[in-house]
Structures are given as C-alpha cells and as structure tokens.
Motif scaffolding. Structure first.
Motif, short mmCIF file in Angstrom:
data_model
loop_
_atom_site.label_atom_id
_atom_site.label_comp_id
_atom_site.label_asym_id
_atom_site.label_seq_id
_atom_site.Cartn_x
_atom_site.Cartn_y
_atom_site.Cartn_z
N GLU A 452 43.64 44.42 38.82
CA GLU A 452 42.47 45.15 38.33
C GLU A 452 42.52 45.26 36.81
N PRO A 455 40.95 50.04 32.63
CA PRO A 455 39.68 50.68 32.22
C PRO A 455 39.45 50.50 30.74
N ASP A 456 38.24 50.02 30.39
CA ASP A 456 37.87 49.81 29.00
C ASP A 456 36.42 50.22 28.85
N ALA A 460 33.66 45.73 31.75
CA ALA A 460 34.23 45.84 33.10
C ALA A 460 34.27 44.43 33.70
N HIS A 462 35.70 42.05 37.19
CA HIS A 462 36.24 42.04 38.55
C HIS A 462 36.18 40.60 39.09
N SER A 642 27.53 48.00 41.05
CA SER A 642 28.76 48.04 40.27
C SER A 642 29.35 46.65 40.19
N THR A 683 29.20 55.47 33.44
CA THR A 683 30.03 54.44 34.07
C THR A 683 29.52 54.17 35.46
#
Length: 684
Positions: A452, A455-456, A460, A462, A642, A683
């Motif tokens: 993963e 977090p930034d 994002a 994925h 998302s 977010t």
C-alpha cells in the motif's frame, strides 16, 4: 483353349504375317519398278524427241543447201522478184503454199528481205540468234514464234551479189514431228508452252479431261486413272535453239490392258496362296486332333483320380509318349489308393487326440476370467457340434488360438494396469511438488509487488494483479524517485506461466534500478530495452507504460512502449485516452529510440492504467469484453469512486461478464489520483 487350337492359331498367325510381308515387299518392289520405268520412259522419250528433231533439221538443212545452189533463186531475190523467188523455192522443194512451212531471208541490216509462212509481227529469229547466224553459226532446233506456235528450223548464211551476207531461215511446224513422236510411242502426245497453253495435241479432248498440273521445266512420270482407263503420263521439257526451255511434251500411254492383266494375275496368286494356307491350317488342326486323342484320354483319367475315383485306368499301351503317360497314371492310381487308406488311419487317431485336447482346454479355460471362460466353453461346444463337417485339428487349433489370445490379452491388461498405477503414483508425487513450488513462486511474485502506498496529501495510488495461472507475466509498480517525483509503471510480458513471471521479475528490477538514476522516462525505457534485448534467446518481449509525475505541479512525463492506452478521468467525470508515444515493445529491437510525452493533471484528475487482460477477457460465448464496455464503466461515476474501489469495480465487471468462463490472461490495474501540490480538501 485346347493346346492343338493354340498351335493352329500360332501357325495361322505366322502364315498371315508371312503373307503380309510378301504383299508389302511386292508393293515396295512395284513402286521401285514404277519409279525406274518412269525414269527410263523420260530418258527414252527425250532421246527419241531429239532424234526426230535432228532428223527434221537435217532435211531442212539439205533443202537450204539446194536453195543456196539455185541460180534462179539468187537472181529473183537480187531483183526483189517475190513471184520469182516463190517459183524458185517450189523448184528446190520448199512448198510456199503450205501453212506449216516457214521461210525467211534476213539481211545484214536485220531487215527481212523475203518471208513465206503465217503472218507474224516479228522475225522468226530473235536478235541474239540472228547475230549468231550472221557470224556463220548454223542454228538448228525449236523456236516459239507465237503464243501457240512452235516450229523446227535450221539456218544457213550465204553471200548474195548486191545484198551481201544474208541468213536463210527454213522451218516446219513442230506438230509434224510431234505426230511422228506419238506414232513411235503408240501414245497420245500434247505439246504445251511454259504458260500451259496447248501448241498441238493428237487428242485434245483427252488432255482437257486429264486436267494435269505439270511443271514444263521439270521431267515427270506418273500413273493416273481416267474414265476407267489407266494411263502412264510422261512429261519431258523441250528446249529451243538457245537451249532455254519453251515447253513440255506430254504423252499419254494407255496401259489399261496391261494393268488389268497384272491385277488378274495378282488376284489369282493371292487366292491360290490363301487357299493353300487354309488347307494347310485345316490339315494341321486335323493332324493335331488325331495325335492328341490319347493324351486327352489320359487327362480324363487324371481328372477322375483328382476327384477320388480310383476305378478308372488307361487302356493305351506303347513305348511312345502316350504309353509312358499311361504307365505313370497306373502308378499314380496305386499311390492314391494307399494314400486314402493312410488318411483313414490318421483320422481315427486324430479323433481320439481331439477328445483328450478338448478336455485339457476346458481345464485351462477355468484359469481365465469368467466372461472369457464362458466364451471359450461356448466355442468348444460349437466345435463339437460341427465335428462331422469340419476338420478336427482345425477346430482344436482355433479354440487353442482363441484361448491363447485371451490369456495374452488378460496378461497384457494386468501388466498395463500395474505400469499405469506406477506412473500415476510418480506423476502424483511430482505434481504435488510442482504445485507446492508454483504456490511458493506465486507468493514470491506477489511479495515483490509494491505494498500500500504510504498516505500522501498530494496523490493516492492503488494497484491490483490477478494472474491467469499460479504465476503471471503482468506487473505494476510505483515508487518515489525523489521527494516531489513519483514513478509508476504497468507492464505485460508476452506469454504466461513461469517463463513470463521470470521475465517480469527481471524487467521490474531493471526498470526500478534504472529509474533511480535516469530521470527521463524515454532514456530509462531505452536503457531497459537495450539490457533486455542483448541476450533474449527466448524472444520474449514486454509492453510497458512508464511515467513520472511531479507532485508539486501535476506534470506527467510518460513513455508508452506498445502498451494499452491508459484513461484520464477528470474531476467532472470526462473520460479520455492518454495519447500514445509511438514506441514498440521492449526487448524486441536493441538500440530503439523511444519518445516521451507530457500532460498536466488538475487536482482531482485520475489516471487508470491496465493490461490487455481487461479488454481481451472472453465470456462463455467467446465474445470479448472490449474497450467500449470499459469506457462505459468508467463514465458511470468513476470520478466519485475511491482509488481502490475503481480497480475493484473494473475487476468485478470483468468477472461478471465472463459468466464463469476461465480467465484467459493476467489482469492488472493501476489507479493514480492527483490531489494537487497541497493535498485534497477532503479525502476519499
């Protein structure tokens, strides 16, 4: 076909071939004789015509000699007294009133002084012949004075008081000599010019009916049949006083009686020969029939013995060939009788043996499986029922052969089952080990993929990969090149399984290590291509989409090396494809120069990267998923999903579409959403 008949046919065929050979030789001889007779006829007629012409010119020369010696002729010619000249010529034998007579006096100036004969528009002699005559040469022979008139002439050169040198020309119609020529040959004669015009003919109607095609300059001899009559045709060229041909003399010799007589003789000879051959063949056949009668009787006896009838014998006796055959037949009869008695003895013994062998076979049948045992026992029962019609040993041999075959087949089946069980056990052991190794390889492959993304606030990311087999050839990766630059890649190796997985691991490692010191995506992919193409013996290749994003500005620099075009999803929901850079797949051609493009992401924009396992997924009806279906899914609210949810919805859509069909290829998705240099307001 009987032997005597074959001998008769062979002899008859020989006679026929001999007669055909004789007939062919006769025809060939007749043709040779015909050609020889034609040549002799041409030579003989040529000589005869020359003698006739020579005889006529000699008579004309004697008359000219008398004319030259006639004083009255000289005096009358000197005074140009035409009646006197004519009277003087009559005295020396020149008939001036005869149309067949030609007489002419030509002076040195080539002017005609006096002429007698049919009127013509030219002199008898041409200029060349006249010059020769004025020089004193005596000219003798034929001369064509008109289109249909040919004469025999001779010349004499004399000196006359007051006139000087003159040439006397005396000629007679050539038809007179031709008639003498025809009487000498007892044939019909026709004189034709070079143009085919008839000068004279003893039978003009015959010439017209014949319609011959001749070449006057060439001698010719042939035979024709005209109105039921046979003719020998001979054509000889005739020359004038200058030696040039002026026509041909054609003769028709009637040979009908000779040809008919020859034909009668030949037919009689052929009939006699055929009759003699027929009588000879018939006599030969009768002689052979009489000679072969005893032999045929011996053959009948042998045929009776072959049927088992030993009561017959041969009555013929003697020391010839037939007698020796009769003695041999009597001896054969005794041997056949002894052989029949021996056969009866063997049959009794064989029946006793068959009973014992059948009992042993029944005992042996109990050792095989029940189904085969029942079939063997049924075969033994059928053999016993047909004992009177069939040979005992053959029946026993068939049963024994069938029993042996069944035992061998049973043994073979058992042996095959043992071997198959052993191989299955070995294969199962190997398969278990291989499955364990593939599971380990799968875990290792998944372990090397990125975890993963930390977090930034700016971005994002994925990624997700679903292999078609235990291991796959797709991969994705994302990593920080520096504090403000993020690298991301999606790739698809050609092929599937272990080779593709190994090539994938090598490609990922080389790409990540190269990207850390080569900031340009084009330069990085070029170096990766050169490294992989050097020793690519398996001829594998990989399609790659590699890019870097400046997190402070949203600028994306990327290279597409033969990969599927990614999608850009704006914050407003607009879906567009990212333009291609036109590069080929990596590891195909060493030294290839790749181009890079740039684009800017606005805050909230999303990049969706995938491999061909998505758009080339097939359902149970072999229909592809397709890019249109993928674009429709992305337009249905992907900007609101998302980052992880976007990839999961795509995979779920593909699995629903497949309807249980096996996965055809590895499926890999990578989703990147940019929030701006200062992060998102909220977010997701």
């Amino acid at each position: 076909m009987l032997l005597r008949t074959r001998i008769t046919l062979i002899v008859a065929t020989g006679f026929a071939i001999l007669m055909l050979g004789i007939w062919g030789a006769t025809v060939l001889r007749d043709r040779v004789a015909e050609a020889r007779e034609g040549a002799l006829a041409i030579d003989g007629q040529t000589v005869l015509w020359r003698e006739i012409v020579a005889f006529q010119t000699a008579n004309l020369a004697r008359i000219l000699e008398r004319v030259d010696g006639s004083a009255s002729f000289r005096i009358a010619l000197g005074f140009s007294d035409r009646p006197g000249v004519a009277a003087a010529l009559q005295e020396v034998g020149v008939n001036t009133t005869d149309d067949a007579t030609y007489f002419e006096v030509v002076g040195a100036d080539r002017e005609t002084v006096f002429s007698v004969g049919p009127a013509t528009n030219r002199n008898i002699l041409d200029a060349g012949s006249l010059d020769r005559a004025l020089k004193g040469e005596i000219l003798s022979g034929l001369r064509q004075v008109s289109a249909t008139q040919v004469i025999v002439l001779t010349t004499r050169t004399v000196d006359l008081p007051g006139r000087g040198q003159v040439v006397l020309v005396l000629g007679r119609d050539a038809a007179l000599g031709m008639e003498r020529f025809a009487r000498g040959l007892s044939a019909t004669t026709t004189l034709v010019t070079l143009r085919g015009r008839v000068v004279a003919s003893t039978d003009f109607r015959l010439w017209e009916r014949a319609k011959l095609a001749i070449t006057p300059r060439r001698p010719k001899a042939e035979r024709i049949v005209l109105d039921g009559r046979n003719y020998n045709i001979t054509s000889i060229p005739v020359a004038d006083i200058s030696g040039s041909a002026i026509g041909a003399l054609v003769t028709f010799a009637d040979t009908t009686e000779t040809v008919q007589a020859t034909a009668v003789i030949r037919q009689s000879a052929a009939a006699a020969a055929i009759t003699l051959v027929l009588f000879g063949v018939i006599g030969l056949n009768m002689f052979l029939w009489y000679s072969f009668r005893p032999l045929e009787s011996a053959i009948d006896v042998l045929q009776a013995l072959s049927r088992g009838d030993t009561s017959v014998t041969v009555e013929h006796a003697g020391n010839d060939e037939i007698g020796r055959i009769a003695t041999a037949v009597v001896a054969l009869r005794g041997n056949v009788q002894a052989l029949a008695e021996s056969r009866r003895q063997r049959e009794r013994v064989r029946r006793r043996q068959e009973v014992l062998i059948s009992a042993e076979l029944q005992a042996l049948a109990d050792a095989i499986d029940p189904t085969d045992r029942e079939e063997v026992l049924a075969l033994l029962a059928r053999s016993g029922e047909g004992a009177e019609q069939d040979d005992d040993l053959k029946r026993v041999a068939r049963v024994l052969h069938d029993l042996s075959r069944r035992i061998v087949e049973q043994h073979t089946r058992l042996s095959s089952m043992v071997v198959e069980l052993r191989e299955a056990l070995i294969t199962k052991t190997k398969l278990a080990g291989l499955q364990q190794e593939l599971e380990i390889a799968r875990q290792v492959q998944l372990a090397i993929l990125p975890k993963e993304f930390p977090p930034d606030a700016r971005v994002a990311v994925h990624g997700q990969m679903t292999p078609a087999r235990e291991v796959g050839g797709d991969f994705y990766d994302y990593f920080m090149v520096d504090d403000t630059t993020l690298g991301f890649v999606v790739a698809d190796v050609s092929g599937k399984g272990v080779p593709a997985a190994l090539f994938m691991a090598i490609s990922r490692t080389l790409l990540r290590s190269t990207a850390l010191f080569e900031r340009s995506p084009a330069g990085c992919i070029r170096r990766l291509n050169d490294l992989l193409a050097v020793e690519n013996e398996q001829m594998l290749f990989v399609t790659v989409l590699y890019g870097v994003i400046d997190l402070s500005s949203g600028r994306v620099t990327y290279v597409n090396a033969g990969h599927n075009l990614p999608y850009r999803i704006s914050r407003s929901g607009e879906v567009t494809t990212v333009p291609s850079t036109g590069g080929m797949a990596v590891a195909v051609l060493e030294g290839f120069v790749y181009q890079e493009h740039e684009l800017y992401l606005a805050p909230g924009d999303t990049l969706f990267l995938y491999t061909d396992g998505v758009n080339e997924a097939f359902d149970v009806d072999e229909q592809p998923y397709g890019e249109e279906r993928l674009e429709a899914l992305l337009r249905s609210g992907a900007e609101e999903w998302s980052v992880p949810e976007l990839s999961e919805r795509v995979l779920a859509s593909v699995h629903v579409f497949e309807r249980g069909a096996p996965q055809a290829d590895d499926i890999t998705c990578l989703t990147l959403r940019y929030f701006g240099g200062h992060g998102p307001r909220r977010t997701r």
